[in-house]
Scaffold this motif. Sequence first.
Motif, mmCIF file in Angstrom:
data_model
loop_
_atom_site.group_PDB
_atom_site.id
_atom_site.type_symbol
_atom_site.label_atom_id
_atom_site.label_comp_id
_atom_site.label_asym_id
_atom_site.label_seq_id
_atom_site.Cartn_x
_atom_site.Cartn_y
_atom_site.Cartn_z
ATOM 1 N N GLY B 113 0.795 -1.226 0.000
ATOM 2 C CA GLY B 113 0.000 0.000 0.000
ATOM 3 C C GLY B 113 0.827 1.276 0.000
ATOM 4 N N ASN B 114 2.091 1.188 0.380
ATOM 5 C CA ASN B 114 2.938 2.381 0.478
ATOM 6 C C ASN B 114 2.228 3.538 1.175
ATOM 7 N N LEU B 115 1.603 3.268 2.283
ATOM 8 C CA LEU B 115 0.993 4.347 3.057
ATOM 9 C C LEU B 115 1.858 4.574 4.297
ATOM 10 N N SER B 116 2.156 5.831 4.538
ATOM 11 C CA SER B 116 3.088 6.152 5.616
ATOM 12 C C SER B 116 2.416 7.048 6.630
ATOM 13 N N GLY B 117 2.886 6.962 7.864
ATOM 14 C CA GLY B 117 2.343 7.779 8.931
ATOM 15 C C GLY B 117 3.079 9.095 9.078
ATOM 16 N N SER B 118 2.909 9.720 10.244
ATOM 17 C CA SER B 118 3.405 11.077 10.448
ATOM 18 C C SER B 118 4.912 11.210 10.276
ATOM 19 N N ARG B 119 5.663 10.176 10.643
ATOM 20 C CA ARG B 119 7.115 10.285 10.576
ATOM 21 C C ARG B 119 7.643 10.318 9.143
ATOM 22 N N ARG B 120 6.760 10.094 8.169
ATOM 23 C CA ARG B 120 7.150 10.179 6.770
ATOM 24 C C ARG B 120 7.807 11.528 6.458
ATOM 25 N N LEU B 121 7.375 12.552 7.178
ATOM 26 C CA LEU B 121 7.918 13.896 7.003
ATOM 27 C C LEU B 121 9.440 13.905 7.111
ATOM 28 N N TRP B 122 9.968 13.143 8.058
ATOM 29 C CA TRP B 122 11.410 13.125 8.291
ATOM 30 C C TRP B 122 12.034 11.829 7.796
ATOM 31 N N GLY B 123 11.361 10.739 8.004
ATOM 32 C CA GLY B 123 11.979 9.430 7.773
ATOM 33 C C GLY B 123 11.731 8.827 6.409
ATOM 34 N N GLY B 124 11.027 9.562 5.536
ATOM 35 C CA GLY B 124 10.734 9.011 4.217
ATOM 36 C C GLY B 124 9.496 8.139 4.235
ATOM 37 N N ALA B 125 9.036 7.784 3.034
ATOM 38 C CA ALA B 125 7.823 6.984 2.888
ATOM 39 C C ALA B 125 8.142 5.506 3.070
ATOM 40 N N CYS B 126 7.088 4.721 3.156
ATOM 41 C CA CYS B 126 7.238 3.260 3.204
ATOM 42 C C CYS B 126 8.162 2.790 2.083
ATOM 43 N N ARG B 127 7.929 3.284 0.877
ATOM 44 C CA ARG B 127 8.734 2.822 -0.267
ATOM 45 C C ARG B 127 10.217 3.189 -0.124
ATOM 46 N N ASP B 128 10.517 4.205 0.675
ATOM 47 C CA ASP B 128 11.921 4.553 0.886
ATOM 48 C C ASP B 128 12.605 3.577 1.836
ATOM 49 N N SER B 129 11.836 2.966 2.713
ATOM 50 C CA SER B 129 12.405 1.992 3.650
ATOM 51 C C SER B 129 12.450 0.585 3.061
ATOM 52 N N LEU B 130 11.606 0.329 2.071
ATOM 53 C CA LEU B 130 11.519 -1.018 1.501
ATOM 54 C C LEU B 130 12.716 -1.244 0.581
ATOM 55 N N ILE B 131 13.525 -2.258 0.865
ATOM 56 C CA ILE B 131 14.733 -2.450 0.053
ATOM 57 C C ILE B 131 14.750 -3.773 -0.703
ATOM 58 N N GLY B 132 13.832 -4.669 -0.396
ATOM 59 C CA GLY B 132 13.826 -5.930 -1.135
ATOM 60 C C GLY B 132 12.444 -6.562 -1.134
ATOM 61 N N VAL B 133 12.105 -7.216 -2.235
ATOM 62 C CA VAL B 133 10.835 -7.947 -2.286
ATOM 63 C C VAL B 133 11.034 -9.276 -3.006
ATOM 64 N N ARG B 134 10.198 -10.212 -2.653
ATOM 65 C CA ARG B 134 9.959 -11.399 -3.462
ATOM 66 C C ARG B 134 8.465 -11.408 -3.740
ATOM 67 N N PHE B 135 8.087 -11.776 -4.951
ATOM 68 C CA PHE B 135 6.664 -11.786 -5.273
ATOM 69 C C PHE B 135 6.376 -12.847 -6.326
ATOM 70 N N VAL B 136 5.106 -13.186 -6.417
ATOM 71 C CA VAL B 136 4.655 -14.087 -7.475
ATOM 72 C C VAL B 136 3.911 -13.227 -8.485
ATOM 73 N N ASN B 137 4.354 -13.232 -9.741
ATOM 74 C CA ASN B 137 3.679 -12.417 -10.749
ATOM 75 C C ASN B 137 2.460 -13.161 -11.305
ATOM 76 N N GLY B 138 1.786 -12.545 -12.252
ATOM 77 C CA GLY B 138 0.550 -13.121 -12.776
ATOM 78 C C GLY B 138 0.756 -14.371 -13.613
ATOM 79 N N LEU B 139 2.019 -14.664 -13.912
ATOM 80 C CA LEU B 139 2.328 -15.906 -14.631
ATOM 81 C C LEU B 139 2.596 -17.044 -13.656
ATOM 82 N N GLY B 140 2.546 -16.730 -12.375
ATOM 83 C CA GLY B 140 2.848 -17.750 -11.371
ATOM 84 C C GLY B 140 4.343 -17.949 -11.186
#
Lengths: 477, 395
Positions: B113-140
């Motif tokens: 969702g990349n929704l961030s709370g009040s500290r986003r003002l100083w600490g950056g957004a969720c997406r700025d803290s996220l550094i790695g993902v694993r996911f399953v795409n629509g091809l499985g």
Amino acid sequence: MGAIAFPTPQAGILARRESILAGLAALLPPECLITSEDERRAYETDAFTAYRRVPMAVALPRNTAEVSAVLAYCHAEGVPVVPRGAGTSLAGGAIPQEDAVVIGVSKMNRILEIDYANRFARVEAGVTNLAITNTVSAEGFFYAPDPSSQLACTIGGNIGMNSGGAHCLKYGVTTNNILGVTLVLVDGTVVEIGGAAMDAPGYDLLGLVCGSEGQLGIITEATVRILRMAEGARPVLFGFPTSEQAGEAVAAIIAAGIVPVAMEFMDKPAIEICEAFAKAGYPMDVEALLIIEVEGSDSEMDATLARIVAIAREHGVKTVRESKSAMETAAIWKGRKSAFGATGRIADYICMDGTIPTGQLPYVLRRIDEIVKHYGLRVANVFHAGDGNLHPLILYNVNDPGEAEKAEEAGNDILKLCVEVGGCLTGEHGVGIEKRDLMHHQFNRVDLQQQLRVRAAFDAQWILNPAKVFPLDGRAA
Amino acid sequence: MIVVRRPQDEEELASLVREASGHGAPLAIEGGGTRKGLGRPVNAGITVSVGGLHGITLYEPAEMVIGARAGTPLAGIEAALAEKGQMLGFEPPDFRRLYGTEGAPTIGAVAAGNLSGSRRLWGGACRDSLIGVRFVNGLGEIVKSGGRVMKNVTGLDLVKLQSGAWGTLGVLTEVTFKVVPRPEVTLTLVIEGLPEARAIEAMSAAVGSPFEITGAAHLPAMAGAPARTLLRIEGFAFSVEYRAGALAEQLKGVGALGRLEAAEADALWRDVSDGAMLSEPRDRAVWRLSVKPGAAAGAVAAIRASRDVTALYDWAGGLVWLATPETGDAGAEIIRQAARQASGYATLMRGSEALRARVPVFEPEPAPIAALSRRIKASFDPAGLLNPGKMHAGI
């Protein structure tokens, strides 16, 4: 050197050179189009100088509309395009090819808007990194990412490569400091992504474009976040008897809840090289040096440093030297930031840029030493210790073809090691051509194919910077 | 009837997606189910819950990094971090009160969702803290991007693309965040009774100071309490005291700076980040506007001229929460126009299913961006199986 392949120039494009130049000449005034061989040669490489290719032409548009016109034309003609900022890429991200038109943003160097109340600046892509800070510093503001090439490198290039710098431990890298861009897509369409607001809607195209290495479009303008400077900043030198102790001190500082604005590491060869150049007063009787910078008021810095010094003493620090003046501070940073240039005075070198989990530091440093010795070469290590971004400088003699090849092989071995221990091939320099053929080591086929399909969503015909980032084989998504 | 599938690992999830793709069966993706009511209604016969994928996979406090499977409850992550004196830097919101839901927010949904709370003002957004993902795409297929190190520019940044894609580009299976030290001391200063425009000026002055403000919010007068402008300072005790004094000195022309009790302040910041102050009355639509901070009060005034709204400001004005009756288009047209004039955009955070079906929930995109979004969606999920239509028609 020469292990890195370029695609064979397309004969059909080379044969049409005259008509392509005429087409470009219809879009740009003469002073914005470089066609003579002498002048084109100035664009044959970037800071990855081992590889050179003279481009077919160089376009230096003055605004977004001209970029759009040139890009649309090249797209329609099927002519490859290589975007270029200041040409300071250490990874070969801006090296052209013979059948390509270079589109450089150097003439687009105006600062368009500064808004202190809302803490952003809007600038053209050819504005240099340091020019942004210089423009806003009188009001006490700065632009945070500070790559060592910041005097020359452009914000467009910084976004293209998602550049870092010494101070990103606290302030993040380029992608964390950009609010918006004007992007010209390969067919000439101009899109605005993000802007003066803190978040942008929809898919995070801004995040995708940062670090995309000119593969998705050409950035012509950027809205960057500017921050208020701390009241003061003070770097302190910590000399350690061993690299391990320096590494442990870094971990202990972070564990104590302290995130200094910068924690830079140099090993003995790097200390010697940088001290000879900058005369910064680096201790010469230690094996490892940390430059740790803290910020705040004098009393805050005193208190923070007291904690850091106590931790360093627990880890056997031999020398602690605080900067006592602005001049000393400048000299300390000059030494670090000119590490590459200073190394260049004593030997040829290639600079690696892998990142590792910091816990692996002692092991990786030992292995780097072994790898380089195995090839009969020398290495100097400078790196961003807080975030594990290594810059081993492998020294060699460019006039000895055997040594050059060995240096490249040693570099590849080091980068593979970074991936093996859980890190990555490049922390801030980008893949370019340099690490293109190592991408298989970090990503499997499925990972790469997914990236290639995303790339194709922007540029299905491989017009934009086509020789870069992705291995030349297996490109059909 | 909706079938809920709950795979126990990444492989099982991937084969489930491959199976669905064989039948062309769309999938609704769910973490803890606490944000039901956000996004366009998804028409899918099968709901995939990632709740079976749980557990912290990596936590290295000295490297300031934590990784976990997508269905791990956020509370578990926060507890593990607190034990080592650390936290997520973007103050992830918990929307259970806003939506009136139960269950536990999951870390994967936070990332998606990349929704961030009040500290986003100083600490950056969720997406700025996220550094790695694993996911399953629509091809499985199981895909990874980024990793566990905080500086990484290897290849295209699909991590950012997944953050804020709401599961339309893949089912996240594992996420890795960089984390920050938990401050030794948190101090909240308050100025009472400022009108909105003055409050935003004051917050702007505070955030433009060298004193590292980690939260700046303005709450309207409500339930007998006067309007309050909150400024948060965090760090080591010696530093917080110094900065609080320096800030009070700088803002003395604006008004007196009081101090809030820590417990009250914590609860207030929680309420602000979670949008909880606008949760009642429940039949009101709730919007979130991301705008140029200095233009926020003007945007709200423009909307207020034709609608009954309650507004509160976070991120020094850069984020506006707005509640308004669900009549007509719930204000969509005038709210979006005002947001655009303030260099921003608006998201319908809460509304009835009927409203979310007839009013764009996410900001409508200009044609060239919409075309890019469609091509990007197709590059991950060519058959359009994953959360189809959650963000826009066809996306």
